[in-house]
Scaffold this motif. Structure first.
Motif, short mmCIF file in Angstrom:
data_model
loop_
_atom_site.label_atom_id
_atom_site.label_comp_id
_atom_site.label_asym_id
_atom_site.label_seq_id
_atom_site.Cartn_x
_atom_site.Cartn_y
_atom_site.Cartn_z
N LEU A 273 0.85 -1.20 0.00
CA LEU A 273 0.00 0.00 0.00
C LEU A 273 0.88 1.23 0.00
N THR B 75 -7.45 3.34 -4.86
CA THR B 75 -8.60 3.67 -4.03
C THR B 75 -8.61 5.18 -3.88
N ASN C 171 -10.44 -0.38 -5.33
CA ASN C 171 -10.83 -0.64 -3.94
C ASN C 171 -11.81 0.42 -3.46
N ASN D 145 -14.53 0.28 -0.22
CA ASN D 145 -15.15 -0.55 0.81
C ASN D 145 -16.54 -0.04 1.19
N PRO E 238 -11.20 -7.17 1.38
CA PRO E 238 -10.36 -6.87 2.54
C PRO E 238 -11.19 -6.88 3.83
N ASN F 76 -10.73 -5.60 7.34
CA ASN F 76 -9.91 -4.75 8.20
C ASN F 76 -10.43 -4.87 9.63
N MET G 10 -7.31 5.20 15.76
CA MET G 10 -6.35 6.27 15.47
C MET G 10 -6.58 7.45 16.41
N ALA H 94 -6.04 -4.20 7.51
CA ALA H 94 -5.59 -3.42 8.66
C ALA H 94 -5.82 -4.20 9.96
N PHE I 9 -1.50 -7.08 3.34
CA PHE I 9 -0.71 -5.90 3.03
C PHE I 9 0.65 -6.11 3.67
N LEU J 188 0.64 0.99 6.57
CA LEU J 188 -0.55 0.85 5.73
C LEU J 188 -0.67 2.18 4.97
N LEU J 189 -1.70 2.99 5.24
CA LEU J 189 -1.71 4.35 4.65
C LEU J 189 -1.05 5.29 5.64
N THR J 190 -1.59 5.33 6.87
CA THR J 190 -0.94 6.13 7.92
C THR J 190 -0.65 5.26 9.15
N ALA J 191 -1.29 4.11 9.25
CA ALA J 191 -1.17 3.26 10.45
C ALA J 191 -0.07 2.21 10.28
C1 DTB Z 1 -8.38 -1.59 2.73
O1 DTB Z 1 -9.45 -2.23 2.84
N1 DTB Z 1 -7.52 -1.41 3.72
C2 DTB Z 1 -6.43 -0.57 3.30
C3 DTB Z 1 -6.69 -0.41 1.78
N2 DTB Z 1 -7.95 -1.03 1.61
C4 DTB Z 1 -6.64 0.93 1.16
C5 DTB Z 1 -6.33 0.68 4.08
C6 DTB Z 1 -6.16 0.46 5.56
C7 DTB Z 1 -5.96 1.77 6.20
C8 DTB Z 1 -5.65 1.65 7.66
C9 DTB Z 1 -5.55 2.97 8.33
C10 DTB Z 1 -4.44 3.85 7.92
O2 DTB Z 1 -3.38 3.38 7.47
O3 DTB Z 1 -4.60 5.07 8.07
#
Ligand code: DTB
Ligand code: SAM
Ligand code: SF4
Length: 331
Positions: free
Chosen positions: A39, A126, A147, A149, A216, A218, A223, A259, A281, A286-289
């Motif tokens: 990711l 996404t 993606n 959700n 997915p 999650n 956060m 996640a 993943f 991940l994206l911020t986590a």
């Molecule tokens: C998905 O279902 N989970 C991923 C992806 N698709 C884009 C994203 C998870 C994000 C978790 C929180 C974060 O990293 O901020």
């Protein structure tokens, strides 16, 4: 699969449920493989939407800086290193409500997608809401899967997000499907939902025609600064149960243990793979986590004797089942 059938599965003793999901898994995914996906948040923070789990919403006070779209060269470097590390799918996320054709930022995204698609990995994006025109342009640029959700049940959704609707999410999914992209659609466990909400979410996902190519699952990463920051951790057996039910309800999908893996023990993750998860993943963010490190995942997968799935960048989107009506909510 209808709610009543899902409820019947849910009420089974765990080992009986897993025996059933194992059988479905072995029939559809006999290779004992796991797909590694990387990711990258290509546009972080500052989002107009109020999704109460998300650190990227400008309406919450999470300590996430709002950034502009990353430069293409930097994205290409990250994509190449993901491929070198064994990932076969590169998933780019943007903290936007959606994209509009004819804008500079959408043109930039199309250019990025078309370059990433030359690397031989599956390309997933996404980007939020899409219309028919945007979906067609993304497909043309080389997107394998979109993606988007649904996150939870239609009934619980308004408790979690108020700036767009559940129906808006379904419309985007329909546009992406009509454009010929595969759909990656799942949700989050731990948003204060009931088990009925979880089953209703899987009902909607499994009734899509065609079914999603990946689902997915999650678990909420609570956060800081978001309304759900103090939520309690999802019980691992609830995660396993939902993975097993998803495997049975959407047999041909990659079920992605997404996640929340950072909060799950190795034994818990092993049980998730046993119950039917076959994608993760991969990479420490991940994206911020946070997410487990490459090294930890490599060791875990080796201990479990699991192989890595090969890339399939030219995979066709799942075909519509013409004997079945399209899901009423997506017509
Ligand atoms: C998905 O279902 N989970 C991923 C992806 N698709 C884009 C994203 C998870 C994000 C978790 C929180 C974060 O990293 O901020
Ligand atoms: N803005 C786009 C959207 O909403 O579709 C794409 C990015 S959004 C962050 C992608 C998905 O990440 C969400 O739909 C949600 O399922 C998941 N997600 C976001 N924050 C999460 C969290 N704290 N814990 C678990 N999953 C999360
Ligand atoms: Fe924005 Fe997506 Fe986060 Fe919702 S989940 S606040 S739409 S980035």
């Amino acid at each position: 699969m209808k709610y009543e059938q899902l409820l019947e599965l849910y009420n089974k003793p765990l080992f009986e449920l897993i025996e059933q999901s194992r059988a479905v898994h072995a029939e559809n995914w006999p290779e004992n493989e796991v797909q590694l996906c990387t990711l990258l948040s290509i546009k972080t923070g500052g989002c107009s939407e109020d999704c109460s789990y998300c650190a990227q919403s400008a309406r919450h006070s999470a300590p996430v800086k709002s950034e502009s779209l990353m430069e293409k060269d930097d994205i290409m470097e990250r994509a190449q290193s993901a491929r070198d590390n064994g990932s076969t799918r590169f998933c780019m996320g943007a903290a936007w409500r959606g994209v509009r054709a004819g804008t500079k930022r959408f043109d930039n995204v199309l250019d990025i997608v078309s370059s990433v698609s030359e690397l031989g990995m599956e390309v997933c994006v996404t980007l939020g809401e899409l219309g028919a025109e945007e979906a067609a342009a993304l497909k043309e640029a080389g997107v394998t899967a979109y993606n988007h959700n649904i996150d939870t049940s239609p009934e619980h959704y308004p408790e979690i997000v108020t700036t767009h609707t559940f129906q808006d999410r379904l419309n985007t999914i329909k546009h992406a499907q009509d454009a010929g992209m595969s759909i990656c659609c799942g949700g989050i466990l731990g948003l204060g939902e009931t088990y009925e909400d979880r089953l209703k979410m899987i009902e909607v996902i499994s009734e899509f025609n065609p079914q999603p190519e990946s689902v997915p699952i999650n678990s909420l990463m609570p956060m800081p600064g978001t309304p759900l920051a103090e939520s309690t951790k999802v019980d691992i057996f609830d995660v396993v149960r939902m993975i097993a039910i998803t495997r049975i309800a959407v047999p041909k999908a990659k079920v992605r243990l997404s996640a929340g893996r950072k909060l799950i023990s190795e034994e818990g993750q092993a049980l998730c793979f046993f119950a039917g998860a076959n994608s993760i993943f991969y990479g420490d963010k991940l994206l911020t986590a946070a997410n487990p490190s490459f090294q930890n995942d490599q060791v875990l997968l080796k201990k479990l004797g699991m192989n890595y799935q090969a890339p399939n960048p030219n995979m066709a989107a799942p075909a519509k089942d013409c004997t079945k009506e399209a899901s009423p909510c997506c017509n």
